[in-house]
Design a protein around this motif. Structure first.
Motif, PDB file in Angstrom:
ATOM      1  N   GLY A 221     -77.077 -41.032  14.796  1.00 39.91           N
ATOM      2  CA  GLY A 221     -76.311 -41.809  13.975  1.00 39.91           C
ATOM      3  C   GLY A 221     -76.611 -41.777  12.594  1.00 39.91           C
ATOM      4  N   ARG A 222     -77.596 -40.896  12.237  1.00 35.62           N
ATOM      5  CA  ARG A 222     -78.241 -40.923  11.005  1.00 35.62           C
ATOM      6  C   ARG A 222     -77.217 -39.978   9.940  1.00 35.62           C
ATOM      7  NH1 ARG A 222     -82.431 -44.816  10.076  1.00 35.62           N
ATOM      8  NH2 ARG A 222     -82.841 -45.052  12.294  1.00 35.62           N
ATOM      9  N   TYR A 223     -76.575 -39.132  10.660  1.00 34.24           N
ATOM     10  CA  TYR A 223     -75.658 -38.143   9.897  1.00 34.24           C
ATOM     11  C   TYR A 223     -74.508 -38.913   9.572  1.00 34.24           C
ATOM     12  CZ  TYR A 223     -73.960 -33.831   7.615  1.00 34.24           C
ATOM     13  OH  TYR A 223     -73.467 -32.905   7.062  1.00 34.24           O
ATOM     14  N   THR A 224     -74.182 -39.058   8.049  1.00 34.13           N
ATOM     15  CA  THR A 224     -72.978 -40.017   7.878  1.00 34.13           C
ATOM     16  C   THR A 224     -71.773 -39.125   7.088  1.00 34.13           C
ATOM     17  OG1 THR A 224     -74.027 -40.600   5.882  1.00 34.13           O
ATOM     18  CG2 THR A 224     -74.674 -41.962   7.719  1.00 34.13           C
ATOM     19  N   TRP A 225     -70.879 -39.910   6.841  1.00 33.53           N
ATOM     20  CA  TRP A 225     -69.792 -39.381   5.995  1.00 33.53           C
ATOM     21  C   TRP A 225     -70.298 -39.083   4.689  1.00 33.53           C
ATOM     22  CZ3 TRP A 225     -65.152 -37.377   4.560  1.00 33.53           C
ATOM     23  CH2 TRP A 225     -64.617 -37.892   3.319  1.00 33.53           C
TER      24      TRP A 225
ATOM     25  N   THR B  79     -60.482 -35.583  -0.802  1.00 31.19           N
ATOM     26  CA  THR B  79     -61.122 -36.838  -0.415  1.00 31.19           C
ATOM     27  C   THR B  79     -62.699 -36.591  -0.126  1.00 31.19           C
ATOM     28  OG1 THR B  79     -59.233 -37.422   0.890  1.00 31.19           O
ATOM     29  CG2 THR B  79     -61.209 -38.910   1.085  1.00 31.19           C
TER      30      THR B  79
ATOM     31  N   LEU C 258     -68.427 -33.200  16.634  1.00 30.76           N
ATOM     32  CA  LEU C 258     -68.888 -34.569  16.154  1.00 30.76           C
ATOM     33  C   LEU C 258     -69.743 -35.489  16.759  1.00 30.76           C
ATOM     34  CD1 LEU C 258     -66.024 -35.606  13.703  1.00 30.76           C
ATOM     35  CD2 LEU C 258     -67.925 -33.930  13.281  1.00 30.76           C
TER      36      LEU C 258
ATOM     37  N   PHE D  15     -53.903 -31.216   4.331  1.00 29.28           N
ATOM     38  CA  PHE D  15     -55.045 -30.670   4.550  1.00 29.28           C
ATOM     39  C   PHE D  15     -55.746 -30.674   3.240  1.00 29.28           C
ATOM     40  CE2 PHE D  15     -57.460 -26.622   5.632  1.00 29.28           C
ATOM     41  CZ  PHE D  15     -58.528 -27.453   6.638  1.00 29.28           C
TER      42      PHE D  15
ATOM     43  N   LEU E  12     -68.498 -41.071  11.028  1.00 22.64           N
ATOM     44  CA  LEU E  12     -69.732 -40.421  11.484  1.00 22.64           C
ATOM     45  C   LEU E  12     -70.937 -41.314  11.066  1.00 22.64           C
ATOM     46  CD1 LEU E  12     -69.744 -36.591  10.108  1.00 22.64           C
ATOM     47  CD2 LEU E  12     -70.434 -37.397  12.382  1.00 22.64           C
TER      48      LEU E  12
ATOM     49  N   TYR F  66     -71.942 -35.828   4.800  1.00 22.52           N
ATOM     50  CA  TYR F  66     -71.184 -34.797   5.046  1.00 22.52           C
ATOM     51  C   TYR F  66     -70.612 -34.260   3.597  1.00 22.52           C
ATOM     52  CZ  TYR F  66     -66.998 -32.197   6.573  1.00 22.52           C
ATOM     53  OH  TYR F  66     -65.937 -31.290   6.775  1.00 22.52           O
TER      54      TYR F  66
ATOM     55  N   LEU G  23     -73.055 -34.199  16.981  1.00 24.52           N
ATOM     56  CA  LEU G  23     -73.944 -34.346  15.635  1.00 24.52           C
ATOM     57  C   LEU G  23     -74.535 -35.742  15.776  1.00 24.52           C
ATOM     58  CD1 LEU G  23     -74.473 -33.292  12.963  1.00 24.52           C
ATOM     59  CD2 LEU G  23     -72.533 -33.919  12.313  1.00 24.52           C
ATOM     60  N   GLY G  24     -73.448 -36.555  16.190  1.00 20.69           N
ATOM     61  CA  GLY G  24     -73.882 -38.172  16.237  1.00 20.69           C
ATOM     62  C   GLY G  24     -75.012 -38.384  16.821  1.00 20.69           C
ATOM     63  N   VAL G  25     -74.785 -37.822  18.280  1.00 23.21           N
ATOM     64  CA  VAL G  25     -75.997 -38.168  19.110  1.00 23.21           C
ATOM     65  C   VAL G  25     -77.156 -37.463  18.827  1.00 23.21           C
ATOM     66  CG1 VAL G  25     -76.635 -37.872  21.524  1.00 23.21           C
ATOM     67  CG2 VAL G  25     -74.514 -38.504  21.210  1.00 23.21           C
TER      68      VAL G  25
ATOM     69  N   LEU H 103     -64.328 -38.073  10.724  1.00 26.54           N
ATOM     70  CA  LEU H 103     -65.502 -37.800   9.505  1.00 26.54           C
ATOM     71  C   LEU H 103     -66.109 -39.207   8.822  1.00 26.54           C
ATOM     72  CD1 LEU H 103     -64.167 -34.560   7.928  1.00 26.54           C
ATOM     73  CD2 LEU H 103     -66.171 -34.765   9.548  1.00 26.54           C
TER      74      LEU H 103
ATOM     75  N   GLU I  99     -82.544 -46.397   0.921  1.00 25.37           N
ATOM     76  CA  GLU I  99     -81.566 -47.526   1.085  1.00 25.37           C
ATOM     77  C   GLU I  99     -81.196 -48.360  -0.241  1.00 25.37           C
ATOM     78  OE1 GLU I  99     -83.802 -50.288   3.547  1.00 25.37           O
ATOM     79  OE2 GLU I  99     -83.317 -49.003   5.320  1.00 25.37           O
TER      80      GLU I  99
ATOM     81  N   PHE J  96     -63.703 -29.755  18.055  1.00 26.86           N
ATOM     82  CA  PHE J  96     -64.059 -30.367  16.779  1.00 26.86           C
ATOM     83  C   PHE J  96     -64.625 -32.012  17.204  1.00 26.86           C
ATOM     84  CE2 PHE J  96     -62.911 -33.725  13.454  1.00 26.86           C
ATOM     85  CZ  PHE J  96     -63.455 -33.028  12.275  1.00 26.86           C
TER      86      PHE J  96
ATOM     87  N   LEU K  92     -57.100 -33.959   2.504  1.00 27.42           N
ATOM     88  CA  LEU K  92     -58.547 -34.229   3.138  1.00 27.42           C
ATOM     89  C   LEU K  92     -59.486 -33.755   2.320  1.00 27.42           C
ATOM     90  CD1 LEU K  92     -60.156 -34.695   5.853  1.00 27.42           C
ATOM     91  CD2 LEU K  92     -59.481 -32.412   6.289  1.00 27.42           C
TER      92      LEU K  92
END
Lengths: 547, 533
Positions: free
Chosen positions: A392-396, A478, A383, A472, B343, A399, A386-388, B340, A211, A379, A475
């Motif tokens: 919800g711990r896996y974040t952008w 980013t 996702l 693409f 997420l 990634y 993955l979230g479930v 994404l 944190e 897709f 993306l």
């Protein structure tokens, strides 16, 4: 002055809750169906555009599919493992805390916490490959025992093996020196050894600094997925592997395989395979029982990833040769091959470049809606799953950090192919406040190339295919920049200062107090431990270095 | 502060060591906990923020008022004339009130609320272009503060402001606020309904349940397909009850309020039943309900994924040329990026409820569209448009954490939407733009008493009457033996409808066979004109 975050209790619940299990029970079959829908469409001969580019696409997508299928299979809800009561309270346990160059303020809380472990007869051993007198002094002062071997052969594995030969307790708990165990660590783990074939009990690695530091938070998000649903899934298919810290090992099992393998930098991974080959099994206790520290700067993170990637990729042949159950072999192989994902990311980033340079498209005459009709559900469901699964711990951030490490995985592949032995690099425990351009360079270079591709694409025209490739490319720009940004932030030194300054100041102050006491004790005829007296000459030198 | 190493007496689950005095430890632990809480929990409600940072009531409304003003300016800049449906509504509203209701009930397919408003507006302000659009402009502008209210109620003030900013310039909201039809009314009622629903869910006060019923009844009295939105709201109520099932008094409070709301809704909608019954047996209803030829916006594409995506793009970015839409759809990786970015952002009941309010009506309209493809178009989903804006606003305030960044992103979005708005309003390739006004203006400037307008399709009559009331009109499907010495003006539109080109071609061929020659032809947005002498 900052509080050591490792001294706070974790709020993270690693155990997959019944509600999440129920959701996964229908989400995973749905994912498989949608994957079939997408690949059934993608693999039709009429989709082939440029055959070479199409082949690359298919290889990358199939790699992703295999990883995804493995991930779903791993997470598919099975039996829940329940905590097992400790049979008796007088079990002897040797607690190993290997260290190399970590500062005292990192190691001391771990030693203290290890000394406070309940429900067993605990002896704490600090295994110092740094041969530091101050570490010895600190260990002995806190009541721990100290081992420093003459050579550093075999790095951490060799360090532990050396200690195994010099200790006798039937169980060995190992904590990286930054992992502060909870008092009930042994209470929650020793009971699993009631089953005689259990060689080790692994517990989660929790990063308590998640944190307070962005990079640590992102790294923790990745770990939360692994030590949450994935490890529990591996455990339920009896394919958990030892993760190097926060575990208890049965001495007889370790001796049965001749100790930790010293030829690999992922000694824990190989050890698990060898144990499985000899009929031993592992158990995963999904309860946070120790708090550790995540890497706080990009260079440290990259070093850590490089070590894991090189070790795991190098062990792929060993996994393939292993004589274990199929489910164990498949599960271990999935973990090892995960570190090849960087290639799939590279391939995905190549599409716009190839398009701009050669006009070659992987798919033939496919409109966006036809592609999306097949790809988007697959897709989106992935996702959501993955979230479930990660609650919800896996974040952008996790990634983008994972994607921007693609170059680490690629270079590790080459290192593994060349059988180049990498030195065991200890992950620094205190973040560096400066720029980490070298660590951030690969994703930044990729971003620059892709940005240039996008510009060239814009100049090329406004056809839908062109716009699609430009978008693409952007993306990926980013994603790469988001991952590399951790290396571009110059953090305020004020935040990092307390620990480093405290480290010496506190050590000096504590030493003074102890020396005063020892002086007093000497004058009154009390016996003072030799270590304290030995340190008297060293401390002024250290003080002068500090000043 | 001096660090003192002190062994501590540990509690059951304490870690067992500390490096710092307990006081400092506790206060920092508390700070850390607060930080963690603020990250994991939703942003504080506007009310708590207002309490924390005193803000006068009038000051709090300055930004929403400015945004409303901006919305009014955007809606007042009308760049197009009436199109077919508007002209039909105006013609109906020019009748006596009972005559209009009778006409609507026998020959139309829509409920009468928006027509009644139009009827009043015409009586008060006349039937000029701006006058007939005034109710839509005003109610469409009111949508902006309503967006703010709903955003503030559901999330926080910041989300409310972002939502209002989006609502002020969102091209599709502006478009329908400039149309003398029911869509602006529908958007306003739906967002007010959402506000009332969340207010009720939060407070449990029955007055909000009654307000909700009022707005839902308003939706039903405005457009029948708006019922899909009302159904979605009932589903949300059900889900809220299920979610709170363990708190029995709370569930009972919700459930009783919900029942009262439904009861009032039934009472309010009941008078509509005979009207619906009459319409359902009228000729237009059958035609409307079974048309299976046209796609979205009359593009004849059917209901494929492209149609669905196109409607989604229209909802956010407004109406643009087919080429522009194709280009926008090709930017689908932006959607991947958005997914994404989301997420790990959590799934609150509020957001899930809003998503349900978008998806359920969309799915129901899709099913309806399988029967009648013409109905699967954004205007029949206009009730969900404000909810979509709320979700966009929430995406921004959730993904972008700092205030400055939020306003930068919002600013960029507003700039983007403004460009989209300008393109929508001015680009002649906009598929929803029908330049009857310009077309008729050009050819009627020199119109003589003997000139005749021949038109196709049949339903252009009202719009031609609106812009060229004094020129005789002949339906292209009728008698084409025209022996006037003046000019014959042939006006055609809706060429995407099967057979329209052939019909116009036949008319022109017939007129040329009778010795007339084309002296002028022109092409406007979705309208073509030929003048024969």
């Amino acid at each position: 002055m900052t509080v050591d975050s490792r001294l706070e209790r974790s709020r993270w619940v690693a155990r997959v809750t019944p509600a999440r299990r129920r959701q996964l029970r229908w989400l995973i079959p749905l994912n498989v169906l949608l994957a079939g829908w997408y690949f059934g469409w993608l693999l039709q001969p009429q989709r082939i555009g440029n055959p070479y580019v199409y082949a690359l696409l298919v290889v990358a997508e199939l790699f992703n599919l295999v990883q995804a299928l493995g991930y779903w299979w791993t997470m598919h809800p099975r039996a829940i493992r329940l905590p097992v009561e400790v049979p008796r309270r007088d079990i002897k346990v040797d607690v190993f805390i290997p260290t190399y160059n970590e500062p005292l303020d990192i190691v001391e809380p771990t030693i203290r916490a290890a000394m406070s472990l309940r429900s067993a007869d605990v002896e704490v051993w600090v295994l110092d490959d740094g041969h530091r007198p101050e570490m010895e002094w600190s260990a002995r002062r806190l009541g721990a025992r100290y081992i420093s071997r003459p050579t550093n052969e075999g790095a951490k594995a060799g360090n532990i093996n050396y200690a195994v030969e010099r200790t006798t307790a039937p169980f060995i708990a190992v904590f990286d020196c930054d992992h502060v165990p909870y008092p009930r660590f042994l209470e929650m783990t020793l009971g699993h050894f009631n089953t005689p074939t259990v060689a080790y009990v692994q517990t989660p690695q929790y990063y308590s600094n998640a944190e307070s530091n962005g990079l640590a938070g992102a790294a923790w998000s990745q770990q939360a997925l692994f030590f949450g649903p994935i490890c529990q899934g591996k455990d339920s298919s009896d394919a958990i592997f030892c993760c190097g810290t926060n575990f208890v090992m049965r001495r007889t099992a370790l001796e049965d395989v001749g100790g930790f393998p010293t030829k690999s930098i992922t000694e824990d991974f190989l050890l698990s395979i060898e144990l499985a080959e000899r009929g031993w099994s592992g158990v995963y206790e999904p309860e946070v029982l120790a708090n550790g520290l995540a890497p706080e700067d990009l260079s440290s993170y990259v070093n850590q990833q490089r070590r894991w990637a090189t070790g795991c990729i190098a062990s792929i042949p060993r996994v393939l040769r292993s004589r274990t159950r199929l489910s164990h072999k498949v599960s271990t192989l999935l973990s090892a091959t995960y570190f090849l994902s960087g290639w799939a990311i590279l391939v995905n980033m190549l599409w716009p470049v190839v398009w701009v340079l050669t006009d070659a498209l992987p798919l033939a005459a496919v409109s966006a809606d036809r592609f999306l009709l097949h790809f988007a559900p697959y897709f989106a469901a992935s996702l959501v799953t993955l979230g479930v699964a990660s609650d919800g711990r896996y974040t952008w951030n996790a990634y983008s950090l994972a994607c921007s490490s693609f170059a680490v995985q690629i270079s590790s592949t080459f290192a593994a192919l060349r059988r180049k032995e990498r030195a065991f690099v200890v992950t620094p425990k205190h973040g560096d406040t400066g720029l980490h351009l070298r660590a951030a360079a690969p994703p930044l270079i990729a971003a620059v190339i892709l940005a240039a591709t996008a510009v060239a694409g814009i100049a090329k025209g406004r056809s839908p295919a062109n716009i699609n490739n430009v978008t693409f490319a952007l993306l990926h720009v980013t994603v790469m920049v988001a991952g590399a940004r951790y290396g571009l932030r110059v953090r305020s030194r004020q935040r990092a200062t307390p620990a480093s300054v405290l480290r010496l100041n506190d050590a000096m102050e504590r030493a003074d107090q102890i020396l005063e006491r020892s002086d007093a004790a000497t004058s009154t005829g009390t016996v003072v431990p030799a270590v304290f007296l030995d340190r008297r000459s060293a401390i002024p030198e250290e003080r002068s270095r500090a000043s | 502060m001096t660090t003192v190493l002190e062994p501590v007496t540990t509690g059951e689950d304490d870690i067992g060591v500390t490096l710092l005095p307990k006081v400092a430890n506790r206060s920092r632990a508390r700070n850390r906990e607060q930080r963690a809480r603020s990250r994991t929990r939703p942003r504080p409600s506007s009310r708590s923020r207002v309490r924390a940072r005193p803000r006068s009531r009038s000051r709090a409304w300055i930004l929403p008022l400015l945004l409303t003003l901006g919305g009014l300016v955007a809606r007042s800049a009308i760049t197009r004339g009436l199109w077919v449906d508007e002209a039909i509504s105006v013609a109906q509203a020019k009748m006596s009130f009972p005559g209009m209701i009778h006409h609507l009930s026998t020959l139309d397919v829509h409920p009468p609320l928006s027509h009644a408003l139009l009827w009043v507006s015409i009586r008060l302000f006349g039937s000029g272009e701006t006058a007939v659009r005034l109710p839509s402009i005003l109610l469409g502008t009111l949508m902006v503060p309503a967006m703010y209210l709903a955003g503030r109620e559901i999330y926080d003030r910041r989300t409310g402001l972002v939502a209002a900013a989006v609502g002020a310039v969102a091209p599709v909201a502006v478009w329908y606020s400039q149309e003398a039809r029911m869509y602006a009314v529908l958007m306003l009622l739906s967002i007010l309904g959402v506000w009332a629903q969340f207010r009720f869910l939060r407070s449990g006060a029955k007055r909000y349940a009654l307000l909700l019923a009022l707005f839902q009844a308003g939706i039903a009295w405005t457009m029948y397909l708006g019922a899909f939105f009302v159904i979605a709201q009932q589903v949300v109520m059900l889900l809220a009850c299920v979610q709170r099932r363990k708190d029995r008094p709370e569930v009972w409070r919700l459930f009783s309020g919900w029942v009262v709301s439904i009861a009032l809704l039934v009472v309010l909608v009941a008078p509509l039943v005979p009207y619906v019954w009459t319409q359902a047996h009228g000729p237009n209803y059958t035609q409307f309900a079974n048309t299976n030829t046209a796609g979205t916006g009359g593009e004849g594409l059917g209901i494929g994924l492209y149609t669905i995506i196109t409607n989604g793009v229209w909802a956010i970015l407004g109406y643009h040329s087919t080429r522009a839409i194709t280009s926008i759809v090709a930017m689908w990786p932006v959607g991947v990026l958005a997914a994404l970015l989301l997420l790990g952002r959590g799934r609150s009941f509020r957001t899930m409820a809003l998503v349900a309010l978008v998806l359920i009506p969309g799915a129901l309209l899709y099913l309806q569209g399988l029967r009648s493809a013409e109905t699967f178009t954004l205007r029949y989903l206009s009730a969900v448009v404000p909810v979509l804006f709320l979700l966009v606003a929430r995406l921004i305030t959730r993904v972008v954490w700092s205030d400055v960044a939020t306003w930068l992103v919002t600013g960029a979005l507003i700039v983007g939407l403004s460009f989209a708005l300008v393109d929508q309003q001015l680009n002649g390739e906009n598929p929803r733009r029908y330049d009857f006004r310009e077309a008729l203006h050009a050819v009627t400037l020199e119109a003589g008493p003997d000139d005749v307008i021949v038109y196709a399709p049949t339903y252009l009559r009202d719009v031609i009457t609106y812009y060229a009331p004094d020129i005789p009109k002949v339906d292209a499907t009728g008698d084409l033996e025209i022996d006037t010495p003046g000019r014959v003006i042939v006006l055609g539109s809706f060429f995407e409808v099967d057979g329209m080109y052939e019909q116009i071609g036949t008319v022109l061929a017939h007129l040329r066979q009778n010795g007339r020659t084309i002296i002028y032809k022109a092409r406007y947005s979705n309208v073509r004109v030929w003048v024969l002498r």
